[in-house]
Design an enzyme around this catalytic site. Structure first.
Site, mmCIF file in Angstrom:
data_model
loop_
_atom_site.group_PDB
_atom_site.id
_atom_site.type_symbol
_atom_site.label_atom_id
_atom_site.label_comp_id
_atom_site.label_asym_id
_atom_site.label_seq_id
_atom_site.Cartn_x
_atom_site.Cartn_y
_atom_site.Cartn_z
ATOM 1 N N GLN A 46 -28.499 49.177 30.707
ATOM 2 C CA GLN A 46 -28.470 47.922 31.041
ATOM 3 C C GLN A 46 -27.431 47.256 29.394
ATOM 4 O O GLN A 46 -27.200 48.239 28.439
ATOM 5 C CB GLN A 46 -30.111 47.605 30.018
ATOM 6 C CG GLN A 46 -30.318 46.611 29.828
ATOM 7 C CD GLN A 46 -31.570 45.962 29.280
ATOM 8 O OE1 GLN A 46 -32.087 46.194 30.474
ATOM 9 N NE2 GLN A 46 -31.754 44.978 28.549
ATOM 10 N N HIS A 62 -36.335 46.965 15.144
ATOM 11 C CA HIS A 62 -37.180 47.556 16.921
ATOM 12 C C HIS A 62 -36.409 48.817 17.536
ATOM 13 O O HIS A 62 -35.555 49.334 17.304
ATOM 14 C CB HIS A 62 -35.991 46.246 17.658
ATOM 15 C CG HIS A 62 -36.327 44.950 17.938
ATOM 16 N ND1 HIS A 62 -35.572 44.047 18.658
ATOM 17 C CD2 HIS A 62 -37.285 44.087 16.710
ATOM 18 C CE1 HIS A 62 -35.339 43.016 17.780
ATOM 19 N NE2 HIS A 62 -37.362 43.284 17.201
ATOM 20 N N LYS A 72 -28.713 53.425 21.068
ATOM 21 C CA LYS A 72 -27.319 52.345 21.607
ATOM 22 C C LYS A 72 -26.523 51.885 21.166
ATOM 23 O O LYS A 72 -26.153 53.562 20.415
ATOM 24 C CB LYS A 72 -28.494 51.366 20.898
ATOM 25 C CG LYS A 72 -30.163 50.778 21.501
ATOM 26 C CD LYS A 72 -30.522 49.208 20.111
ATOM 27 C CE LYS A 72 -32.013 49.588 20.513
ATOM 28 N NZ LYS A 72 -33.005 48.916 19.578
ATOM 29 N N TYR A 132 -24.244 45.427 22.859
ATOM 30 C CA TYR A 132 -24.417 46.684 22.783
ATOM 31 C C TYR A 132 -25.207 47.304 24.643
ATOM 32 O O TYR A 132 -25.873 46.187 25.196
ATOM 33 C CB TYR A 132 -26.086 46.555 22.201
ATOM 34 C CG TYR A 132 -27.681 45.677 21.768
ATOM 35 C CD1 TYR A 132 -26.910 44.521 22.087
ATOM 36 C CD2 TYR A 132 -28.102 46.260 22.539
ATOM 37 C CE1 TYR A 132 -27.846 43.738 21.318
ATOM 38 C CE2 TYR A 132 -29.066 45.504 22.388
ATOM 39 C CZ TYR A 132 -29.376 44.017 22.514
ATOM 40 O OH TYR A 132 -30.480 42.725 21.736
ATOM 41 N N LYS A 167 -41.923 37.241 15.898
ATOM 42 C CA LYS A 167 -42.479 38.381 16.469
ATOM 43 C C LYS A 167 -42.574 38.873 14.829
ATOM 44 O O LYS A 167 -42.599 40.040 14.434
ATOM 45 C CB LYS A 167 -41.882 39.082 17.766
ATOM 46 C CG LYS A 167 -41.654 39.823 18.484
ATOM 47 C CD LYS A 167 -41.395 40.277 19.541
ATOM 48 C CE LYS A 167 -40.238 40.663 19.467
ATOM 49 N NZ LYS A 167 -39.335 41.099 21.013
ATOM 50 N N ASP A 168 -41.082 39.557 14.728
ATOM 51 C CA ASP A 168 -39.805 39.893 14.139
ATOM 52 C C ASP A 168 -40.829 39.714 11.889
ATOM 53 O O ASP A 168 -40.681 40.509 11.449
ATOM 54 C CB ASP A 168 -38.611 39.915 13.342
ATOM 55 C CG ASP A 168 -38.158 40.163 14.837
ATOM 56 O OD1 ASP A 168 -38.513 41.249 15.695
ATOM 57 O OD2 ASP A 168 -36.877 40.180 14.452
HETATM 58 C C1 LIG Z 1 -34.386 43.216 24.034
HETATM 59 C C2 LIG Z 1 -34.321 42.436 25.756
HETATM 60 C C3 LIG Z 1 -35.446 40.878 25.787
HETATM 61 N N1 LIG Z 1 -35.065 39.843 26.744
HETATM 62 C C4 LIG Z 1 -36.063 38.703 26.931
HETATM 63 C C5 LIG Z 1 -37.794 38.944 25.711
HETATM 64 C C6 LIG Z 1 -37.432 38.049 25.485
HETATM 65 O O1 LIG Z 1 -38.224 36.228 26.312
HETATM 66 C C7 LIG Z 1 -35.692 37.408 24.483
HETATM 67 C C8 LIG Z 1 -35.860 37.311 23.289
HETATM 68 O O2 LIG Z 1 -36.201 38.902 23.456
HETATM 69 P P1 LIG Z 1 -36.051 39.549 22.105
HETATM 70 O O3 LIG Z 1 -36.942 38.004 20.870
HETATM 71 O O4 LIG Z 1 -36.852 40.416 21.584
HETATM 72 O O5 LIG Z 1 -34.963 39.640 20.987
HETATM 73 P P2 LIG Z 1 -34.018 40.308 19.960
HETATM 74 O O6 LIG Z 1 -35.219 40.077 18.662
HETATM 75 O O7 LIG Z 1 -32.225 40.299 20.095
HETATM 76 O O8 LIG Z 1 -34.520 41.967 20.649
HETATM 77 C C9 LIG Z 1 -33.034 42.995 20.134
HETATM 78 O O9 LIG Z 1 -32.714 43.098 18.967
HETATM 79 C C10 LIG Z 1 -32.051 44.295 18.631
HETATM 80 C C11 LIG Z 1 -32.040 44.755 17.078
HETATM 81 C C12 LIG Z 1 -31.919 45.297 19.029
HETATM 82 O O10 LIG Z 1 -32.349 46.313 19.058
HETATM 83 C C13 LIG Z 1 -32.737 45.002 20.550
HETATM 84 O O11 LIG Z 1 -32.733 46.456 22.057
HETATM 85 C C14 LIG Z 1 -33.522 44.374 21.493
HETATM 86 O O12 LIG Z 1 -35.145 44.511 20.378
HETATM 87 O O13 LIG Z 1 -35.576 38.503 25.629
HETATM 88 C C15 LIG Z 1 -35.316 41.162 27.939
HETATM 89 O O14 LIG Z 1 -35.305 39.841 29.208
HETATM 90 N N2 LIG Z 1 -34.600 42.438 28.043
HETATM 91 C C16 LIG Z 1 -34.304 42.674 27.280
HETATM 92 O O15 LIG Z 1 -33.913 43.605 27.027
#
Ligand SMILES: Cc1cn([C@H]2C[C@H](O)[C@@H](COP(=O)(O)OP(=O)(O)O[C@H]3O[C@@H](C)C(=O)[C@@H](O)[C@H]3O)O2)c(=O)[nH]c1=O
Length: 185
Positions: A46, A62, A72, A132, A167-168
């Site tokens: 991905q 994460h 990653k 990434y 969430k974070d």
């Molecule tokens: C990570 C991810 C999120 N999503 C969706 C879930 C949610 O509705 C929206 C935003 O997700 P998040 O808030 O988790 O996004 P984010 O906080 O940007 O998550 C990312 O952070 C960085 C630091 C990482 O290392 C990544 O692997 C990933 O975890 O996108 C996907 O559909 N596919 C994905 O691969």
């Protein structure tokens, strides 16, 4: 590419080797053979793009639990980030230590993150874009995280936090998770 291992075992800073000419340059950013030769997993399942309006925005920390194998390869293509990883591999000599690396559109560095390392970044400029490649699929059922300010890790972020997701903000502290899971992950 130039691979430099960090103090987190198996995590590499990857620099480009620019082939310059009058038009500009050409550089390889990924190569299965070169990754394998340095012991990095070359799987890509991905590719993601993360855009951030404001300087100071924080995403992280994460990781995905086994059986997920979420390596990653992170690169900042507009603006700049402070990219941080925490080693969560019990058997690793760098267990629970972390590193921070500045990845910018200008320095064109990438960070390769082994699986079972928590990852996060803070943007150092407005309108920052991060791309990434992932070694495994997004699997919300295995997704987990730690707080950016968890005292167990003591990460020093360069800027005050301007934006962060609910969430974070709300991840369980490492010490609490250790009580619940006996190993903290
Ligand atoms: C990570 C991810 C999120 N999503 C969706 C879930 C949610 O509705 C929206 C935003 O997700 P998040 O808030 O988790 O996004 P984010 O906080 O940007 O998550 C990312 O952070 C960085 C630091 C990482 O290392 C990544 O692997 C990933 O975890 O996108 C996907 O559909 N596919 C994905 O691969």
């Amino acid at each position: 590419m130039i691979f430099t291992e960090t103090k987190i075992k198996g995590a590499f800073i990857i620099d480009l080797e620019l082939q310059r000419d009058i038009r500009g340059f050409f550089a390889r950013t990924f190569c299965i053979q070169e990754f394998k030769a340095h012991g990095l997993k070359p799987t890509i399942t991905q590719c993601n793009l993360s855009f951030n309006y404001k300087k100071g925005t924080l995403r992280g920390m994460h990781y995905q639990k086994p059986p997920s194998q979420e390596t990653k390869l992170v690169r900042c293509i507009q603006g700049a980030i402070y990219d941080v990883i925490i080693d969560l591999r019990l058997e690793s000599p760098s267990y629970l230590s972390h590193i921070g690396v500045e990845l910018t559109a200008e320095n064109r560095l990438a960070l390769y993150i082994p699986d079972m390392c928590a990852h996060g970044f803070q943007t150092l400029t407005d309108e920052t874009e991060v791309t990434y490649q992932m070694g495994d699929f997004y699997a919300p059922e295995y997704a987990s995280g730690y707080r950016y300010d968890d005292p167990a890790f003591g990460i020093e972020w360069p800027l005050p936090i301007s934006e962060i997701s609910e969430k974070d903000r709300a991840w369980t502290l490492f010490e609490q998770k250790k009580i619940e899971t006996h190993r903290g992950v």
